[in-house]
Structure formats: structure tokens, C-alpha cells
Enzyme design. Structure first.
Site, short mmCIF file in Angstrom:
data_model
loop_
_atom_site.label_atom_id
_atom_site.label_comp_id
_atom_site.label_asym_id
_atom_site.label_seq_id
_atom_site.Cartn_x
_atom_site.Cartn_y
_atom_site.Cartn_z
N GLY A 298 -5.27 -50.70 -4.89
CA GLY A 298 -4.26 -50.24 -3.94
C GLY A 298 -4.14 -51.17 -2.76
O GLY A 298 -4.68 -52.28 -2.79
N ASN A 299 -3.41 -50.74 -1.75
CA ASN A 299 -3.28 -51.55 -0.54
C ASN A 299 -3.23 -50.64 0.68
O ASN A 299 -3.25 -49.41 0.56
CB ASN A 299 -2.06 -52.48 -0.62
CG ASN A 299 -0.77 -51.70 -0.74
OD1 ASN A 299 -0.38 -51.02 0.19
ND2 ASN A 299 -0.12 -51.79 -1.90
N ARG A 300 -3.15 -51.25 1.86
CA ARG A 300 -3.34 -50.50 3.10
C ARG A 300 -2.06 -49.94 3.71
O ARG A 300 -2.07 -49.48 4.84
CB ARG A 300 -4.04 -51.40 4.13
CG ARG A 300 -5.44 -51.78 3.72
CD ARG A 300 -6.00 -52.87 4.62
NE ARG A 300 -6.03 -52.47 6.02
CZ ARG A 300 -6.11 -53.32 7.03
NH1 ARG A 300 -6.14 -54.62 6.80
NH2 ARG A 300 -6.13 -52.89 8.27
N SER A 301 -0.95 -49.98 3.00
CA SER A 301 0.29 -49.49 3.59
C SER A 301 0.22 -47.99 3.88
O SER A 301 -0.14 -47.20 3.00
CB SER A 301 1.46 -49.77 2.63
OG SER A 301 2.63 -49.22 3.17
N ALA B 289 4.99 -51.07 -0.18
CA ALA B 289 4.19 -52.22 -0.59
C ALA B 289 3.75 -51.97 -2.04
O ALA B 289 2.70 -51.38 -2.28
CB ALA B 289 2.98 -52.35 0.32
#
Ligand code: CTP
Length: 419
Positions: free
Chosen positions: A223-226, A290
């Protein structure tokens, strides 16, 4: 006609109308939010609203006398004074009956008189059973009100009175407050006339938000930090400007904005499907999400275990589709405005703006909102700073400010291109 608008330096004057639905109790929280943020609020319930929540509650929370009738304090001519001097009228909940009266100009109590005399922005937040909301009479009344510049916020879906669920729920008071405050701020900034402020009225816009997750096994994902905050701010701002809004949210932990259709997704593939299906009839699409660029080639249906010999598994990845590029190069509507975001740090090959210009050309969108994320400053914060690049060569610098402020500047650019 007397001019509305309070004198300079005084608190903004808000009339909070409350019609007779079970959601009337939620208007108490809306009232608190207005009073605690420095607004001068007069509550005008209908007689039916007082069956649900009594006048003492409204009087105590607003610090003012409360009446549903035109016959109280007649020497102060309240049936015209309240509307004339208001900076904003908000009705929450607005029942089918109230919408019908407002659409037809009936004035048989203090609230309907106030609606006829108000020359400030008017926000109506309907709440009723799905059958009533979908009835052609209500639909026609809503259309009439919208054509006159009234902001009618779409009800939410969910639990209704009794065991029913469906469309017709009053959005959360905190979210109605955000829309109302935004409408008031734009009107007070004089950015537009009371009705011209709804410059996205009649437009359908699609916003994506959040970060996608690509599953590795039943418990793990890439995943990512958005956080989704910028996309949610865009959705809220579009509602306050009159748009019909579809928000495709990937793993966002934020309350649904008022008046927005929220479609929840997890992976980039799901995000793509939801965006493509919503984009078909959209006037504008803003890809603030994102999406993960890669996904594991294989999804394990059992939890991947540690090996006893201390070795780590190798994970092979494959590229995900580029949704922004796809909707920009195969346009569902040639006249739609498509907006991308770019989070850049700059590298040996070019500055943040060099890389962003190249990305704008590569993706084929109309606008690219560029954040300098060196140091990871933007993620999850309430503020943002950006440059909005146009495919026509334009560049608008957006100084450090709230994500809501950036959202409005993005919509300003979209509106210019739509018209
Ligand atoms: N985007 C998209 N689909 C993807 C990846 C990104 O639609 N698979 C969109 C994002 O929503 C954003 C824009 O493309 O609006 C730019 O995202 P970014 O991650 O900066 O672009 P990438 O193409 O992934 O470029 P980079 O190689 O710099 O990561």
C-alpha cells in the site's frame, strides 16, 4: 427590498430552518457547530419540527427566542426581517413538504416566509423516505429549486426511520456544516453572486481519493501513505459549488462528505473499474488517488509463513494499468476536463517541475496538480502547497494553505476550461 449582509465586523448571520422530520434532532449538533464557530444563529423550526425537538432546546442552544409562527414579535416584522438580514439560510432536515412549499413559493409559517425573503445563499439538506425522495413531485421540486440557485444537498444512503434503509438519510451534521460554511465563505469573499457561486451546477464530477492496496495473502498487502484528504476536500468543494459528485475512495478512513455518492474500492483494478464506469457521463474527473503502480503476480490464498532457515520469500510484481493515462487518451467525452496529481521529489534527471511537465505530456490530461513531497510532508496533513500546470502551458502557484483552499483553486481551473 432591503440589502442582506450583516455589517462589517459582526458575526455572520445564519438562519437554521428545521422541518418536521425525525432527523430534526441532528440539527442540534449542526446548530452547535455554527454557534461554536462564531456564527449568529436564529433557529426557525416548523410546527412539525417542534413535535420532534421542543423550542426550549433550540432556544438554549442558540441563545435566542424561537418561534415557528409569524405572529410572535410582530412589531419586529420577523417574517421579512430574518430573511432580509441573513447571510446564509440552511434548512436541515428539509422534508418533502418543505421542498414543495419552497418550490411553489408558499408562505404559511415563519420558515417559508424567510425562504421567500432571503437573498443570500440557501442550502437545503433533505431527509425523507426513499419513496418520497424518488417521487416525481419531489424530483420536480428539487429541480425547480436548483434551477433558481438553491443548493439542494443529495441525501445520504443508509438507515432510515424504522427498519428501512435506502437513500434519504440526512448527511452527518458535521459534513452539512462543512458545505454550509464553504458556501457562506465563498459568498462573503464576494467570489461570486449568491447564485453564480454554484458554478458547477448541472455538472457531474468524479473524484478519486486514497491509496489502493494490493493483496499478497489474506492478511498482507502492498500500500501507500495517501490519506484521501485532498480528494475528500475536492469532493466537498464540488458539492458546495453545486456539482453532482461521485467519489471513488480507496481505503479512506474519513466520514462520507455530504451530498456525495461514495464508491469504496480496495485495489487499483477496482479503482479502474469504478472510475471508468463513473467517467462515462462526467464533465470532469480528478484523479487525486494514489493507485499502487504494481501488484504481486500471485495472490496467496493462505498466509505466507516464515521459513525455518531464515530465508525470505521473493515477491514478483507486475505493473498495474495507468488509469489517468487511459481516461485521458481514450476520452469518454472529448469536452471533459481531466485532472491528475503528481507527487514529485525531483531527481538527477530534472527538477520537480521538469518531471511534472513531462508527466503531464505523458499522461495526456488537461491539468496536473504538482506537490513537492520531498520529506513526505503532504501525507495525512491538513495543508498542502502546489503548482497547477495546464496542458496549455499555464502554471498557477498555490501557496501553502488548506487542502480545501487548493480544492477550490483546482475547481476554478476546471470551471474555466469547462466554459
Ligand atoms: N495514476 C493512475 N494510475 C496509476 C498510477 C497513477 O491513474 N496506476 C494517476 C494518479 O492518480 C495521479 C497521476 O496518475 O493523478 C500521477 O501519479 P504518479 O504516481 O505521480 O504517477 P506515475 O505514473 O506512477 O509516475 P511515477 O513513475 O513518477 O510514479
Amino acid at each position: 427590498m432591503t440589502s442582506a449582509a450583516s455589517s462589517a465586523g459582526s458575526r455572520p448571520r445564519v438562519v437554521l430552518g428545521v422541518a418536521g422530520g425525525i432527523a430534526a434532532y441532528k440539527a442540534c449538533e449542526l446548530l452547535r457547530r455554527f454557534t461554536e464557530s462564531g456564527h449568529d444563529v436564529t433557529v426557525v423550526p416548523t410546527a412539525a419540527a417542534l413535535e420532534f425537538v421542543g423550542a426550549p432546546t433550540w432556544a438554549a442552544l442558540s441563545g435566542k427566542p424561537v418561534s415557528a409562527e409569524v405572529w410572535d414579535g410582530v412589531h419586529e416584522v420577523p417574517h421579512v426581517r430574518l430573511g432580509q438580514t441573513a447571510d446564509l439560510v440552511v434548512v436541515a432536515p428539509a422534508t418533502a413538504d418543505l421542498l414543495a412549499k419552497a418550490a411553489h413559493g408558499l408562505a404559511d409559517d415563519l420558515l417559508t416566509n424567510t425562504l421567500l425573503t432571503a437573498r443570500c445563499p440557501v442550502v437545503l439538506a433533505p431527509a425523507m423516505h426513499t419513496e418520497m425522495w424518488e417521487h416525481p413531485a419531489t424530483a420536480a421540486n428539487v429541480a425547480t429549486l436548483r434551477s433558481r440557485g438553491v443548493l439542494v444537498v443529495e441525501p445520504a444512503e443508509g438507515r432510515l426511520t424504522g427498519a428501512d434503509t435506502g437513500k434519504g438519510r440526512l448527511p452527518e451534521p458535521a459534513e452539512i456544516f462543512e458545505v454550509a460554511r464553504d458556501v457562506l465563505a465563498r459568498s462573503q469573499a464576494g467570489s461570486s453572486s449568491a447564485t453564480g457561486a454554484l458554478d458547477l451546477a448541472g455538472c457531474h464530477v468524479v473524484v478519486s481519493a486514497g491509496g489502493t492496496r494490493e493483496r499478497l495473502d489474506p492478511v498482507r498487502f502492498l500500500g501507500n501513505r495517501s490519506s484521501g484528504r485532498q480528494g475528500y476536500a475536492l469532493a466537498r468543494a464540488a458539492v458546495a459549488r453545486g456539482a453532482e459528485v461521485t467519489l471513488v475512495a480507496a481505503n479512506v478512513d474519513l466520514p462520507d462528505p455530504a451530498g456525495v455518492k461514495v464508491v469504496r474500492v480496495e485495489s487499483t483494478a477496482e479503482l479502474r473499474d469504478a472510475v471508468l464506469s463513473a467517467t462515462a457521463g462526467a464533465d470532469a474527473v480528478v484523479m487525486a488517488a494514489a493507485p499502487a503502480d504494481f501488484r504481486p503476480t500471485q495472490l496467496s490464498d493462505v498466509k505466507i509463513k516464515k521459513a525455518d532457515d531464515g530465508s525470505a520469500p521473493s515477491i514478483t510484481l507486475q505493473q498495474n494499468p495507468d488509469i489517468l493515462k487511459e481516461i485521458s487518451t481514450h476520452r469518454a467525452r472529448p469536452d471533459a476536463v481531466i485532472v491528475g496529481f503528481a507527487a514529485e521529489t525531483g531527481d538527477a534527471t530534472g527538477s520537480v517541475l521538469d518531471l511534472a511537465r513531462a508527466k503531464l505530456a505523458r499522461k495526456g490530461c488537461d491539468l496536473l496538480v504538482v506537490n513537492d513531497v520531498s520529506g513526505g510532508a503532504v501525507f495525512g496533513s491538513a495543508d498542502n502547497e502546489a503548482v497547477i500546470l495546464g496542458a496549455d502551458g499555464s502554471a498557477v502557484d498555490v501557496p501553502h494553505g488548506s487542502k480545501a483552499a487548493l480544492a477550490h483553486l483546482i475547481w476554478d481551473q476546471v470551471v474555466t476550461r469547462l466554459s
